[in-house]
Design a protein around this motif. Structure first.
Motif, PDB file in Angstrom:
ATOM      1  N   UNK A 147       0.830  -1.207   0.000  1.00  0.00           N
ATOM      2  CA  UNK A 147       0.000   0.000   0.000  1.00  0.00           C
ATOM      3  C   UNK A 147       0.865   1.257   0.000  1.00  0.00           C
ATOM      4  N   UNK A 148       1.982   1.201  -0.725  1.00  0.00           N
ATOM      5  CA  UNK A 148       2.889   2.337  -0.762  1.00  0.00           C
ATOM      6  C   UNK A 148       2.785   3.071  -2.095  1.00  0.00           C
ATOM      7  N   UNK A 149       3.051   4.360  -2.060  1.00  0.00           N
ATOM      8  CA  UNK A 149       3.150   5.165  -3.278  1.00  0.00           C
ATOM      9  C   UNK A 149       4.583   5.084  -3.762  1.00  0.00           C
ATOM     10  N   UNK A 150       4.774   4.664  -5.009  1.00  0.00           N
ATOM     11  CA  UNK A 150       6.123   4.496  -5.538  1.00  0.00           C
ATOM     12  C   UNK A 150       6.556   5.650  -6.435  1.00  0.00           C
ATOM     13  N   UNK A 151       5.602   6.435  -6.898  1.00  0.00           N
ATOM     14  CA  UNK A 151       5.948   7.594  -7.739  1.00  0.00           C
ATOM     15  C   UNK A 151       4.852   8.631  -7.586  1.00  0.00           C
ATOM     16  N   UNK A 152       5.275   9.917  -7.534  1.00  0.00           N
ATOM     17  CA  UNK A 152       4.307  11.012  -7.397  1.00  0.00           C
ATOM     18  C   UNK A 152       4.881  12.235  -8.100  1.00  0.00           C
ATOM     19  N   UNK A 153       4.100  12.807  -9.003  1.00  0.00           N
ATOM     20  CA  UNK A 153       4.511  14.056  -9.641  1.00  0.00           C
ATOM     21  C   UNK A 153       3.286  14.929  -9.871  1.00  0.00           C
ATOM     22  N   UNK A 154       3.523  16.220 -10.043  1.00  0.00           N
ATOM     23  CA  UNK A 154       2.447  17.165 -10.318  1.00  0.00           C
ATOM     24  C   UNK A 154       2.795  17.936 -11.581  1.00  0.00           C
ATOM     25  N   UNK A 155       1.742  18.445 -12.223  1.00  0.00           N
ATOM     26  CA  UNK A 155       1.931  19.177 -13.471  1.00  0.00           C
ATOM     27  C   UNK A 155       0.971  20.360 -13.509  1.00  0.00           C
ATOM     28  N   UNK A 156       1.495  21.452 -14.039  1.00  0.00           N
ATOM     29  CA  UNK A 156       0.671  22.610 -14.365  1.00  0.00           C
ATOM     30  C   UNK A 156       1.154  23.107 -15.719  1.00  0.00           C
ATOM     31  N   UNK A 204       4.942  22.739 -16.784  1.00  0.00           N
ATOM     32  CA  UNK A 204       5.770  22.664 -15.579  1.00  0.00           C
ATOM     33  C   UNK A 204       5.476  21.376 -14.820  1.00  0.00           C
ATOM     34  N   UNK A 205       6.502  20.549 -14.665  1.00  0.00           N
ATOM     35  CA  UNK A 205       6.360  19.257 -13.988  1.00  0.00           C
ATOM     36  C   UNK A 205       7.345  19.199 -12.832  1.00  0.00           C
ATOM     37  N   UNK A 206       6.863  18.717 -11.697  1.00  0.00           N
ATOM     38  CA  UNK A 206       7.737  18.543 -10.535  1.00  0.00           C
ATOM     39  C   UNK A 206       7.559  17.136  -9.978  1.00  0.00           C
ATOM     40  N   UNK A 207       8.645  16.388  -9.963  1.00  0.00           N
ATOM     41  CA  UNK A 207       8.603  15.037  -9.401  1.00  0.00           C
ATOM     42  C   UNK A 207       8.859  15.109  -7.896  1.00  0.00           C
ATOM     43  N   UNK A 208       8.007  14.440  -7.146  1.00  0.00           N
ATOM     44  CA  UNK A 208       8.081  14.524  -5.688  1.00  0.00           C
ATOM     45  C   UNK A 208       9.065  13.514  -5.113  1.00  0.00           C
ATOM     46  N   UNK A 209       9.506  13.795  -3.903  1.00  0.00           N
ATOM     47  CA  UNK A 209      10.295  12.868  -3.104  1.00  0.00           C
ATOM     48  C   UNK A 209       9.363  12.188  -2.103  1.00  0.00           C
ATOM     49  N   UNK A 210       9.603  10.914  -1.863  1.00  0.00           N
ATOM     50  CA  UNK A 210       8.720  10.136  -0.984  1.00  0.00           C
ATOM     51  C   UNK A 210       9.517   9.644   0.217  1.00  0.00           C
ATOM     52  N   UNK A 211       9.084  10.023   1.408  1.00  0.00           N
ATOM     53  CA  UNK A 211       9.698   9.545   2.647  1.00  0.00           C
ATOM     54  C   UNK A 211       8.739   8.529   3.266  1.00  0.00           C
ATOM     55  N   UNK A 212       9.051   7.244   3.094  1.00  0.00           N
ATOM     56  CA  UNK A 212       8.166   6.188   3.583  1.00  0.00           C
ATOM     57  C   UNK A 212       8.067   6.188   5.099  1.00  0.00           C
ATOM     58  N   UNK A 213       9.161   6.499   5.766  1.00  0.00           N
ATOM     59  CA  UNK A 213       9.166   6.434   7.231  1.00  0.00           C
ATOM     60  C   UNK A 213       8.222   7.464   7.841  1.00  0.00           C
ATOM     61  N   UNK A 214       8.270   8.684   7.333  1.00  0.00           N
ATOM     62  CA  UNK A 214       7.420   9.739   7.886  1.00  0.00           C
ATOM     63  C   UNK A 214       6.068   9.822   7.199  1.00  0.00           C
ATOM     64  N   UNK A 215       5.947   9.179   6.020  1.00  0.00           N
ATOM     65  CA  UNK A 215       4.701   9.270   5.268  1.00  0.00           C
ATOM     66  C   UNK A 215       4.509  10.627   4.621  1.00  0.00           C
TER      67      UNK A 215
END
Length: 498
Positions: free
Chosen positions: A214-223, A226-237
């Protein structure tokens, strides 16, 4: 003579009366039932269904030759049957039999053979096969060549399942419809064509365990572009992305999650990331995990020091660099944390600049005098309800902290001797040069000494690159850092170099 004759008649009469009084009459039997009725059909002796209430004997056959059959009949004792059981009959039409009891009472039976004409074929296919698994009707995948029916399910209870299926017309199947089976193992179904040709299908259910991912392995946003790929910290959520000063109120998401998992809000939904947004990922087995997605999430990334790990005396100044770490925000604070206690850092100056979608902050601060000695402080930044802890540690020492108080001249040139007065002075100093380099001066390569009381330091400034005149630049104020043998940074003092 007459008397003699009369005696004879009397004697005879006496004997006759005695005989009649000793005889018991047995009533004649009234039993007139057919107890069993069988017909030799297609080489097999078949028993009929005797229905006494309606006095019918029923047979249900298929493709039977009924024209010349001799029945096998069992009737009540002492009764008779007509026609006789040895009589050959044509049972293609109803035949009537009369059973007569010993007492003459009759019972009539009608023998009816319902013969179904079936076209003999070799069709023995399984046309469809369905199972209700976990409340859902699932259609199995039939491989006609391999004679298999395959199901791919997860976490299913396969005990006591009753399938529904279709087979070729006129064919029969075993196990039959409506029979529950344990499908944890392979179950075989034999289908017989009307001509007797068999086909065996194996039902195979691949029942894998329910996924727990149930983890997110990839997350990005777009406008727009303009695209920004997110960083994912599993420990802190926490998931964070940089978007600078751009509008964050209508961003389209692209998200990758494990197979079989679901997510809310859904992938592709337009979101307003002006404030943190919570995402919930549900594994196939129902386990849930929450993530907070934060735009322009602050980070404490590095600290400037002459040693690694960073070591300082109390009273020292240092530079912390990070992203979106605005020390001037109304509720912002930066402090050293030992796991239990907070020791605020005195903020001296902050600067920032834009680097792509990230805003970089440089914070110059000093370590309070009363900060206890500890080798494993973390630097913490707090603002807007967000707490960010540095990955690096800071070693702080309170004892014997150097305290430079003065220098002996207003300005210094190449090869001048600098005399510094103070407390706990050392023979290790560092001086930044106009070219961006910092030069370490210690007894191994420089003329530097400290008196026994550690109150006076003398050093010959014999490094040309320290002086602006070397670069044809005017005089400038220079910061001198006091270190120890471990390159632990202490307080600084200013001097003018030309």
């Amino acid at each position: 003579m007459k008397k003699t004759i009369m005696y004879c008649w009397a004697f005879i009469f006496f004997l006759g009366c005695s005989k009649d009084e000793g005889v018991v009459e047995v009533p004649l039997s009234s039993e007139n039932y057919i107890l069993n009725f069988e017909l030799p059909i297609n080489g097999e002796l078949i028993q009929g269904d005797i229905i006494d209430a309606s006095k019918k004997i029923m047979f249900n056959t298929q493709n039977a030759e009924l024209a010349n059959l001799t029945p096998h009949i069992t009737i009540s004792s002492k009764s008779k049957i007509s026609p006789s059981e040895s009589s050959v009959q044509d049972f293609s039409s109803p035949i009537f039999y009369t059973v007569t009891a010993e007492n003459g009472e009759e019972r009539n039976y009608e023998v009816i053979v319902n013969d179904e004409t079936v076209i003999l074929t070799d069709e023995n296919k399984l046309l469809s096969f369905k199972l209700n698994i976990n409340g859902e009707e699932i259609i199995g995948l039939i491989d006609e060549e391999e004679k298999t029916v395959t199901f791919n399910v997860a976490g299913a209870d396969l005990n006591n399942l009753t399938p529904t299926f279709e087979i070729s017309e006129h064919a029969t199947v075993n196990p039959g419809p409506g029979e529950a089976q344990n499908f944890n193992e392979i179950v075989s179904y034999t289908i017989l064509a009307s001509n007797g040709s068999p086909a065996v299908y194996r039902v195979i259910i691949n029942n894998r365990p329910l996924s727990t991912k149930n983890n997110i392995t990839f997350f990005s946003v777009r406008n727009g572009d303009t695209v920004s790929e997110a960083k994912i910290d599993e420990q802190s959520g926490i998931i964070w992305f940089d978007f600078g000063d751009l509008d964050r109120s209508h961003l389209t998401t692209e998200i990758t999650i494990p197979e079989y998992a679901t997510i809310s809000p859904e992938i592709g939904d337009i979101q307003d990331f002006s404030n943190p947004v919570t995402y919930e990922v549900t594994a196939e087995n129902g386990e849930k995990k929450e993530y907070r997605v934060i735009a322009n999430f602050p980070r404490v990334e590095r600290i400037g020091a002459f040693s690694n790990p960073a070591k300082f005396f109390v009273g020292a100044t240092f530079n912390i660099q990070g992203a979106f770490m605005d020390a001037d925000a109304p509720d912002a604070q930066i402090y050293l944390y030992d796991g239990s206690n907070k020791f605020p850092i005195e903020i001296l100056e902050t600067t920032n600049y834009e680097n792509g979608l990230m805003r970089v902050f440089n914070v110059r601060g000093s370590i309070p005098e009363l900060t206890p000695t500890n080798e494993n402080y973390k630097v913490v930044y707090e603002a807007n309800g967000i707490e960010v802890v540095s990955e690096f540690t800071v070693d702080i020492k309170q004892e014997n902290a150097p305290l430079p108080l003065s220098v002996d001249k207003n300005q210094y040139g190449y090869n001048d001797e600098l005399v510094m007065l103070g407390e706990n002075l050392t023979t290790y100093i560092a001086i930044p040069a106009p070219n961006g380099s910092t030069y370490l001066m210690d007894p191994r390569g420089s003329q530097i000494q400290v008196n026994e009381e550690k109150t006076e330091l003398r050093v010959v400034l014999d490094i040309r690159q320290l002086f602006p005149s070397y670069y044809l630049d005017p005089e400038r104020e220079t910061t001198i850092y006091i270190l120890d043998a471990e390159r632990r940074t202490g307080r600084t003092i200013k001097a003018n170099f030309y």
